[in-house]
Design a protein around this motif. Structure first.
Motif, PDB file in Angstrom:
ATOM      1  N   LEU A  51     -38.984   6.955 -16.940  1.00  0.00           N
ATOM      2  CA  LEU A  51     -39.619   7.296 -18.208  1.00  0.00           C
ATOM      3  C   LEU A  51     -38.635   7.692 -19.304  1.00  0.00           C
ATOM      4  O   LEU A  51     -39.026   7.945 -20.428  1.00  0.00           O
ATOM      5  CB  LEU A  51     -40.599   8.445 -17.986  1.00  0.00           C
ATOM      6  CG  LEU A  51     -41.697   8.111 -16.985  1.00  0.00           C
ATOM      7  CD1 LEU A  51     -42.479   9.365 -16.628  1.00  0.00           C
ATOM      8  CD2 LEU A  51     -42.632   7.065 -17.560  1.00  0.00           C
TER       9      LEU A  51
ATOM     10  N   LEU B 149     -35.878  10.117 -21.317  1.00  0.00           N
ATOM     11  CA  LEU B 149     -35.905  11.545 -21.650  1.00  0.00           C
ATOM     12  C   LEU B 149     -37.214  11.906 -22.336  1.00  0.00           C
ATOM     13  O   LEU B 149     -37.244  12.248 -23.501  1.00  0.00           O
ATOM     14  CB  LEU B 149     -34.719  11.896 -22.555  1.00  0.00           C
ATOM     15  CG  LEU B 149     -33.400  12.202 -21.854  1.00  0.00           C
ATOM     16  CD1 LEU B 149     -32.339  12.569 -22.888  1.00  0.00           C
ATOM     17  CD2 LEU B 149     -33.553  13.334 -20.854  1.00  0.00           C
ATOM     18  N   HIS B 150     -38.289  11.811 -21.599  1.00  0.00           N
ATOM     19  CA  HIS B 150     -39.601  12.182 -22.136  1.00  0.00           C
ATOM     20  C   HIS B 150     -39.766  13.689 -21.972  1.00  0.00           C
ATOM     21  O   HIS B 150     -38.872  14.377 -21.506  1.00  0.00           O
ATOM     22  CB  HIS B 150     -40.692  11.435 -21.386  1.00  0.00           C
ATOM     23  CG  HIS B 150     -40.789  11.897 -19.976  1.00  0.00           C
ATOM     24  ND1 HIS B 150     -41.836  12.641 -19.512  1.00  0.00           N
ATOM     25  CD2 HIS B 150     -39.920  11.789 -18.954  1.00  0.00           C
ATOM     26  CE1 HIS B 150     -41.610  12.947 -18.239  1.00  0.00           C
ATOM     27  NE2 HIS B 150     -40.458  12.430 -17.880  1.00  0.00           N
ATOM     28  N   ALA B 151     -40.934  14.180 -22.324  1.00  0.00           N
ATOM     29  CA  ALA B 151     -41.129  15.626 -22.402  1.00  0.00           C
ATOM     30  C   ALA B 151     -40.671  16.402 -21.177  1.00  0.00           C
ATOM     31  O   ALA B 151     -39.917  17.349 -21.286  1.00  0.00           O
ATOM     32  CB  ALA B 151     -42.594  15.907 -22.686  1.00  0.00           C
ATOM     33  N   ARG B 152     -41.150  15.998 -19.993  1.00  0.00           N
ATOM     34  CA  ARG B 152     -40.832  16.837 -18.838  1.00  0.00           C
ATOM     35  C   ARG B 152     -39.357  16.763 -18.473  1.00  0.00           C
ATOM     36  O   ARG B 152     -38.744  17.771 -18.160  1.00  0.00           O
ATOM     37  CB  ARG B 152     -41.702  16.459 -17.662  1.00  0.00           C
ATOM     38  CG  ARG B 152     -43.097  16.940 -17.941  1.00  0.00           C
ATOM     39  CD  ARG B 152     -44.050  16.705 -16.837  1.00  0.00           C
ATOM     40  NE  ARG B 152     -45.364  16.908 -17.438  1.00  0.00           N
ATOM     41  CZ  ARG B 152     -46.448  17.244 -16.792  1.00  0.00           C
ATOM     42  NH1 ARG B 152     -46.409  17.394 -15.499  1.00  0.00           N
ATOM     43  NH2 ARG B 152     -47.576  17.419 -17.427  1.00  0.00           N
TER      44      ARG B 152
END
Lengths: 578, 88
Positions: B12, B14-17
């Motif tokens: 994914l 560097l998405h939010a989590r």
């Protein structure tokens, strides 16, 4: 003064009002003299610090009492509050432009929100409204205003609020809180869910509540008829004290009968089961006398593992625990019913404009057999006790059902080759929630072991409304004859093969509607655990013969209002009789 | 100062989590941590900064860590990125 709203958690309570006013604090704007700017920046840091602590304690107060996903929210808040870029931007504005802390915070948070929204990251986009909550908390601390907490009190207290955010729910765990009412919110809001789990009355969507209410005012909440009475007269107080007592009495009586089956006066037995999202709801369901689970929504497992997908072992372990807890009762597990939601947008498949009508549920899983088969294999592996059933959501055509079954058969063959034990004749059923499926139910008979009518979606599709759009909410009418005729058709079709028909939508949890559903030919009602007592009592209080008459009568009606009248007249003529 | 080139390899990006994990890890150290793509640089202790990098899977990044505990910080952040942030 009597205000009307939507009752979302039954019961009656009176107490002293605690109005949690979400005042939009006006932002003062002034220039800070140069030598005081250092102190001004410090003032902002202290307010942020205080907010962080407040959130931490709110989170701890909720731990173990609410879904873990609500707690995650607090962690997201903490990361944002501690952001050095946020602080730098605010400090810069204070030291260079002499903005006061409130103003500096306002622009820094605005920049932050804008950037997060632009990040294309749905995790934060979804939480934009919560950022607003975060921001007003810091502003309140800057103003030195205390959070309006609810101190423990000997006196019963009624919480009144505009809308309760997750971070405010920490208030509600005081033993002295006996009810709450909010100006906004719907049946599915946090407020409603928490009230039901605490078993205290609640009314939401009470227009004009916050303008009229004041702290310390006497207030009565009627969670049955959806009324909030401010400054009640002594007569009203007396009347409601009586009702509250009668209601407690009634709860005790039906609770005593919780474990008895739902048998009509003339001996017709209706299975009553629970709808469950989370494992920790199982105990409540068993205590309320659920004869198994009629709908286990497996989505939570996916959300919990997000952004990863749950593994086959994750599936098998979870389903095994549930099936063991409820053995020998049946557990019906619905396969993944996500697709339109943001989670999958981000993770797997960008979706079109109207997810409700787009790629979701089996439309999604059939396109992703790699994901689907992991769940099917997990389900099979939990089936050795022979008390698990598989249910496919949103089936629209017979071909879809056949495709699901052929994938299931592939999984069975694989497991057999691997020497894994499972139920070779695991029951397979479908959710009937698309009109095309309801109206051709007979065509599905060769391939299905049961029908389960998902009335929430069925009504939405029949009435062509988006359930999340408030302006068309009034068209959402479970009593509309079109809904009843669809249900009736499914029941008539099922009768040919003698297979069960369940209803697992909201309709099944409505004690007024349950007799009508029974009369239409529904054999099983599956509902939120807290509705079981009432619905069972309603079934026990009526004869099957009378249910049939009521249903025949209702099927001839032309409008929802006529159906409502018919139900009303039947429940008046001998609520307990014949 | 230590410097290292790495590739974001979780599915994914560097998405939010993942970004939150990076920020939490970087914040445990005194050293300043800068993460850069070809286009821009960000303070790895700022969730906002990291998210605006919008580094998707297979994006090469440069980590620059500067401070007394830079070796430990680099080791920890490097292992976080190479372990794909614990995602599968």
């Amino acid at each position: 003064m009597i205000l009307k709203g939507t009752p979302v958690s039954p019961g009656f309570a009176s107490g002293s009002a605690r109005a949690l006013v979400a005042r939009k604090l006006a932002i003062p704007r002034y220039v800070v003299p140069e030598k005081e700017r250092e102190a001004e920046a410090e003032r902002l840091c202290l307010a942020i610090e205080a907010t962080t602590k407040e959130l931490e304690s709110a989170k701890e107060a909720l731990r173990g009492k609410v879904e873990p996903s609500l707690l995650d929210l607090f962690d997201a808040y903490a990361v944002i509050l501690k952001d050095p870029a946020l602080l730098r931007a605010a400090r810069f504005q204070i030291s260079k432009e002499g903005s006061n802390a409130e103003q500096a915070l306002e622009s820094a948070i605005k920049a932050m929100t804008t950037a997060l929204m632009a990040s294309q990251d749905s995790y934060f986009q979804e939480k934009a409204s919560d950022l607003e909550d975060l921001y007003s908390r810091v502003q309140r601390h800057l103003r030195g205003a205390q959070q309006e907490t609810v101190a423990p009190s000997a006196e019963p207290q009624v919480i009144l609020a505009d809308n309760l955010t997750p971070s405010e729910t920490g208030h509600l765990h005081q033993a002295s809180v006996v009810a709450f009412a909010t100006e906004h919110g719907a049946r599915t809001s946090h407020t409603a869910i928490i009230a039901r789990s605490l078993g205290i009355p609640a009314v939401v969507g009470v227009a004009g509540l916050m303008a009229a209410a004041a702290t310390d005012q006497r207030v009565i909440v009627d969670g049955v008829e959806g009324k909030v009475i401010l400054d009640p007269t002594p007569e009203e107080e007396a009347e409601y004290a009586k009702r509250a007592e009668a209601y407690r009495d009634y709860r005790r009586k039906i609770k005593a009968g919780a474990l008895k089956e739902a048998r009509t006066i003339d001996g017709h037995v209706i299975r009553t089961r629970a709808n469950i999202d989370l494992e920790n709801e199982l105990q409540g369901a068993i205590e309320a006398g659920a004869e198994g689970v009629g709908l286990y929504r497996s989505e939570f497992l996916y959300l919990e593992r997000s952004p990863n997908l749950p593994t086959e072992d994750d599936h098998a372990a979870l389903y095994n625990r549930i099936c063991e807890a409820l053995y020998p009762h049946r557990v019906t597990i619905r396969t993944l019913d996500l697709g339109g939601e943001k989670y999958f947008h981000e993770v797997l498949e960008p979706e079109g404009q109207n997810p409700v009508l787009g790629v979701r549920a089996v439309r999604f899983t059939l396109r992703h057999p790699d994901i689907f088969k992991v769940q099917l294999r997990g389900l099979l592996r939990a089936s050795a006790r022979k008390n698990i059933a598989i249910m496919f959501p949103l089936v629209t055509t017979v071909d879809e059902l056949k495709a699901c079954i052929s994938l299931l058969n592939e999984c069975k063959a694989e497991l057999k080759a691997e020497g894994v034990a499972f139920d070779h004749r695991i029951p397979v059923g479908i959710m009937v929630e698309v009109p095309s499926c309801a109206l051709t139910a007979e065509a599905f008979l060769p391939y299905t072991d049961f029908f389960s009518i998902g009335t929430n979606d069925l009504i939405q599709y029949l009435m062509a409304i988006d359930r999340n759009n408030e302006s068309v909410a009034s068209l959402y009418d479970p009593m509309n004859p079109a809904v009843l005729r669809c249900i009736s058709h499914v029941c008539e079709s099922a009768r040919v093969k003698g297979i069960p028909v369940a209803v697992c939508g909201e309709m099944a949890s409505d004690a007024l509607m349950a007799p009508l559903l029974v009369g239409l030919g529904v054999t099983e009602l599956s509902m939120a655990p807290e509705a079981l007592l009432d619905v069972k009592a309603a079934v026990r209080g009526i004869s099957y013969e009378k249910c049939r008459r009521m249903a025949r009568h209702a099927l001839k009606a032309g409008t929802g209002a006529e159906v409502a009248e018919i139900l009303e007249s039947y429940s008046r003529t001998g609520r307990h009789g014949r | 100062m230590t410097r290292k080139e790495l590739v974001i390899s979780n599915r994914l990006g560097l998405h939010a989590r993942a970004a939150a994990k990076l920020v939490q890890a970087a914040s445990r150290f005194h050293a300043q941590v800068i993460i850069s793509t070809h286009q821009m640089s960000a303070d790895a202790k700022s969730i906002l900064g990291v998210l605006t990098l919008a580094a998707s899977k297979d994006t090469p990044v440069v980590l620059e860590v500067d401070g007394p505990d830079e070796a430990a910080a680099m080791k920890e952040i490097e292992s976080l990125i190479t372990s794909r942030f614990g995602e599968e």
